[in-house]
Design a protein around this motif. Sequence first.
Motif, PDB file in Angstrom:
ATOM      1  N   PHE A 267       0.933  -1.353  -0.151  1.00 58.22           N
ATOM      2  CA  PHE A 267      -0.118  -0.042  -0.149  1.00 58.22           C
ATOM      3  C   PHE A 267       1.066   1.295  -0.035  1.00 58.22           C
ATOM      4  O   PHE A 267       1.877   1.294   0.799  1.00 58.22           O
ATOM      5  CB  PHE A 267      -0.988  -0.037   1.257  1.00 58.22           C
ATOM      6  CG  PHE A 267      -1.926  -1.243   1.583  1.00 58.22           C
ATOM      7  CD1 PHE A 267      -3.281  -1.224   1.177  1.00 58.22           C
ATOM      8  CD2 PHE A 267      -1.115  -2.231   2.155  1.00 58.22           C
ATOM      9  CE1 PHE A 267      -3.794  -2.311   1.396  1.00 58.22           C
ATOM     10  CE2 PHE A 267      -1.870  -3.310   2.430  1.00 58.22           C
ATOM     11  CZ  PHE A 267      -3.282  -3.506   2.001  1.00 58.22           C
ATOM     12  N   MET A 268       0.831   2.048  -0.861  1.00 55.74           N
ATOM     13  CA  MET A 268       1.348   3.370  -0.754  1.00 55.74           C
ATOM     14  C   MET A 268       0.197   4.524  -1.220  1.00 55.74           C
ATOM     15  O   MET A 268      -0.573   4.448  -1.865  1.00 55.74           O
ATOM     16  CB  MET A 268       2.612   3.372  -1.389  1.00 55.74           C
ATOM     17  CG  MET A 268       2.134   3.502  -2.967  1.00 55.74           C
ATOM     18  SD  MET A 268       3.982   3.147  -3.899  1.00 55.74           S
ATOM     19  CE  MET A 268       3.576   3.004  -5.707  1.00 55.74           C
ATOM     20  N   ALA A 269       0.858   5.677  -1.150  1.00 59.66           N
ATOM     21  CA  ALA A 269      -0.056   6.939  -1.236  1.00 59.66           C
ATOM     22  C   ALA A 269      -0.118   7.166  -2.899  1.00 59.66           C
ATOM     23  O   ALA A 269       1.164   7.174  -3.553  1.00 59.66           O
ATOM     24  CB  ALA A 269       0.263   8.156  -0.227  1.00 59.66           C
ATOM     25  N   SER A 270      -1.079   7.720  -3.245  1.00 59.23           N
ATOM     26  CA  SER A 270      -1.024   8.138  -4.797  1.00 59.23           C
ATOM     27  C   SER A 270       0.137   9.202  -4.780  1.00 59.23           C
ATOM     28  O   SER A 270      -0.047  10.165  -4.058  1.00 59.23           O
ATOM     29  CB  SER A 270      -2.463   8.503  -5.357  1.00 59.23           C
ATOM     30  OG  SER A 270      -3.471   7.326  -5.126  1.00 59.23           O
ATOM     31  N   GLY A 271       0.634   9.162  -6.063  1.00 57.00           N
ATOM     32  CA  GLY A 271       1.586  10.479  -6.321  1.00 57.00           C
ATOM     33  C   GLY A 271       2.697   9.954  -5.659  1.00 57.00           C
ATOM     34  O   GLY A 271       3.806  10.873  -5.703  1.00 57.00           O
ATOM     35  N   THR A 272       3.160   8.883  -4.803  1.00 54.46           N
ATOM     36  CA  THR A 272       4.292   8.670  -4.314  1.00 54.46           C
ATOM     37  C   THR A 272       5.514   7.990  -5.436  1.00 54.46           C
ATOM     38  O   THR A 272       5.139   7.169  -5.950  1.00 54.46           O
ATOM     39  CB  THR A 272       4.223   7.609  -3.014  1.00 54.46           C
ATOM     40  OG1 THR A 272       3.449   8.164  -2.412  1.00 54.46           O
ATOM     41  CG2 THR A 272       5.528   7.457  -2.483  1.00 54.46           C
ATOM     42  N   SER A 273       6.465   8.731  -5.407  1.00 52.64           N
ATOM     43  CA  SER A 273       7.446   7.974  -6.283  1.00 52.64           C
ATOM     44  C   SER A 273       8.012   6.674  -5.291  1.00 52.64           C
ATOM     45  O   SER A 273       8.843   6.766  -4.380  1.00 52.64           O
ATOM     46  CB  SER A 273       8.616   8.727  -6.641  1.00 52.64           C
ATOM     47  OG  SER A 273       8.133   9.816  -7.373  1.00 52.64           O
ATOM     48  N   GLU A 274       8.032   5.628  -5.915  1.00 55.41           N
ATOM     49  CA  GLU A 274       8.396   4.397  -5.164  1.00 55.41           C
ATOM     50  C   GLU A 274      10.031   4.503  -4.713  1.00 55.41           C
ATOM     51  O   GLU A 274      10.765   4.544  -5.683  1.00 55.41           O
ATOM     52  CB  GLU A 274       8.166   3.148  -5.881  1.00 55.41           C
ATOM     53  CG  GLU A 274       8.252   1.898  -5.081  1.00 55.41           C
ATOM     54  CD  GLU A 274       7.810   0.709  -6.089  1.00 55.41           C
ATOM     55  OE1 GLU A 274       8.252  -0.269  -5.713  1.00 55.41           O
ATOM     56  OE2 GLU A 274       6.598   0.799  -6.370  1.00 55.41           O
ATOM     57  N   HIS A 275      10.402   4.365  -3.354  1.00 53.92           N
ATOM     58  CA  HIS A 275      11.521   4.218  -3.080  1.00 53.92           C
ATOM     59  C   HIS A 275      12.207   3.029  -3.787  1.00 53.92           C
ATOM     60  O   HIS A 275      11.655   1.982  -3.617  1.00 53.92           O
ATOM     61  CB  HIS A 275      11.696   4.400  -1.423  1.00 53.92           C
ATOM     62  CG  HIS A 275      13.053   4.399  -0.997  1.00 53.92           C
ATOM     63  ND1 HIS A 275      13.786   3.487  -1.071  1.00 53.92           N
ATOM     64  CD2 HIS A 275      13.730   5.457  -0.404  1.00 53.92           C
ATOM     65  CE1 HIS A 275      14.981   3.817  -0.654  1.00 53.92           C
ATOM     66  NE2 HIS A 275      14.981   5.074  -0.031  1.00 53.92           N
ATOM     67  N   PRO A 276      13.386   3.007  -3.917  1.00 50.76           N
ATOM     68  CA  PRO A 276      13.925   1.952  -4.732  1.00 50.76           C
ATOM     69  C   PRO A 276      14.117   0.717  -3.658  1.00 50.76           C
ATOM     70  O   PRO A 276      14.125  -0.312  -4.108  1.00 50.76           O
ATOM     71  CB  PRO A 276      15.749   2.418  -5.201  1.00 50.76           C
ATOM     72  CG  PRO A 276      15.757   3.577  -4.458  1.00 50.76           C
ATOM     73  CD  PRO A 276      14.346   4.223  -4.123  1.00 50.76           C
ATOM     74  N   GLY A 277      14.182   0.966  -2.512  1.00 52.48           N
ATOM     75  CA  GLY A 277      14.301  -0.098  -1.407  1.00 52.48           C
ATOM     76  C   GLY A 277      12.904  -0.883  -1.292  1.00 52.48           C
ATOM     77  O   GLY A 277      12.891  -1.956  -1.351  1.00 52.48           O
ATOM     78  N   MET A 278      11.734   0.040  -1.818  1.00 50.92           N
ATOM     79  CA  MET A 278      10.567  -0.725  -1.718  1.00 50.92           C
ATOM     80  C   MET A 278      10.459  -1.498  -2.752  1.00 50.92           C
ATOM     81  O   MET A 278       9.792  -2.611  -2.797  1.00 50.92           O
ATOM     82  CB  MET A 278       9.372   0.421  -1.573  1.00 50.92           C
ATOM     83  CG  MET A 278       9.478   1.323  -0.298  1.00 50.92           C
ATOM     84  SD  MET A 278       9.453   0.154   1.068  1.00 50.92           S
ATOM     85  CE  MET A 278      11.206   0.073   1.697  1.00 50.92           C
ATOM     86  N   THR A 279      11.160  -1.087  -4.059  1.00 46.65           N
ATOM     87  CA  THR A 279      11.061  -1.936  -5.149  1.00 46.65           C
ATOM     88  C   THR A 279      11.840  -3.439  -4.891  1.00 46.65           C
ATOM     89  O   THR A 279      11.271  -4.513  -5.278  1.00 46.65           O
ATOM     90  CB  THR A 279      11.599  -1.294  -6.298  1.00 46.65           C
ATOM     91  OG1 THR A 279      10.950  -0.021  -6.529  1.00 46.65           O
ATOM     92  CG2 THR A 279      11.370  -2.094  -7.583  1.00 46.65           C
ATOM     93  N   TRP A 280      13.020  -3.325  -4.328  1.00 48.52           N
ATOM     94  CA  TRP A 280      13.706  -4.341  -3.821  1.00 48.52           C
ATOM     95  C   TRP A 280      12.743  -5.506  -2.752  1.00 48.52           C
ATOM     96  O   TRP A 280      12.706  -6.570  -3.278  1.00 48.52           O
ATOM     97  CB  TRP A 280      14.957  -3.919  -3.309  1.00 48.52           C
ATOM     98  CG  TRP A 280      15.682  -5.065  -2.786  1.00 48.52           C
ATOM     99  CD1 TRP A 280      16.694  -5.789  -3.435  1.00 48.52           C
ATOM    100  CD2 TRP A 280      15.819  -5.569  -1.298  1.00 48.52           C
ATOM    101  NE1 TRP A 280      17.322  -6.740  -2.711  1.00 48.52           N
ATOM    102  CE2 TRP A 280      16.610  -6.713  -1.331  1.00 48.52           C
ATOM    103  CE3 TRP A 280      14.998  -5.466  -0.392  1.00 48.52           C
ATOM    104  CZ2 TRP A 280      16.960  -7.614  -0.424  1.00 48.52           C
ATOM    105  CZ3 TRP A 280      15.360  -6.047   0.933  1.00 48.52           C
ATOM    106  CH2 TRP A 280      16.368  -7.080   0.817  1.00 48.52           C
TER     107      TRP A 280
END
Length: 292
Positions: A267-280
């Motif tokens: 879950f993340m807020a709309s408009g948030t650029s996904e942190h690379p750590g969260m992609t990992w």
Amino acid sequence: MNISHIEAFCRVAELGSVSEAARQLECNRTSLSMAIKALEKELEIDLFNRTGNQLTLSEAGKAIYKDCENLIATYSRVKQTCRQVSSDFNAEVWIARDDSLPDNFWQNLAHKLNNKYPATSFNIVLASTGDLANLVDTKQVDYAFGVDYERVDDPNLIYQPLGKIRMMSICKKGHRLSQMRRVSDSDLRNAMQVSMAYLNEKDNPELQPFSLKYIGFSSFDYMLNTILIEDAWGVLPEPLIRHLLRDEQVAVIKHTYGLTQEDFCMFMASGTSEHPGMTWLSDKLSDFLFDF
């Protein structure tokens, strides 16, 4: 059109109260009322029907509410994109998770995440499954991971499924429900249940207790411990109980909904650029769920 006026309108429309909206937005009630009046003056129409202290959306208010929510989400996305371009990344990330996956797995991921992205401080907090979306929506955390029982059409949130997770209705071996060839709704309602408790004020039918007698906990682990020591049943994620199923310490109840599947989501807020750590982290969670 002032974005703060639009946000004031949306929060009052959502909560039905200027006082409560002012509390959540941490602003003065008078300022909030003036913001709404300024928006109404600009649009040349009343957005609320006012009767005493009661506020309800007018037809015009209802017509523009969804668009206003989308404007706020778009504004957040634009701000985040600008931060990304200017390399103004958060040095601290807050993550909420439920305990549907084993603790040792999460601890291992947390250590690897910390070592892989040393420039970022990660705060990982345990939360009830029913509170995950609300924690992101209210900006108490940046991301959340866990079982998604009831996805809703919310422009403020992004639900990213990472995999399927099996939910099992179980009881301790030797419990009368485990010895029945077929368990009816009535059998379950008359047996004590351990259920998921959460603080989010929005009702989630999927998490409401089924039995007439129940005890609620905010974690699956507490639910499991109660099932093992009390004469109770509950719905738990397979990754948490597989070893107990193998050892035949618990049994799956033979009921129509004894086995179900739910999405495990980020879950993340709309408009948030996904942190690379969260992609990992998302990739690691997806791999775990796929292999499981």
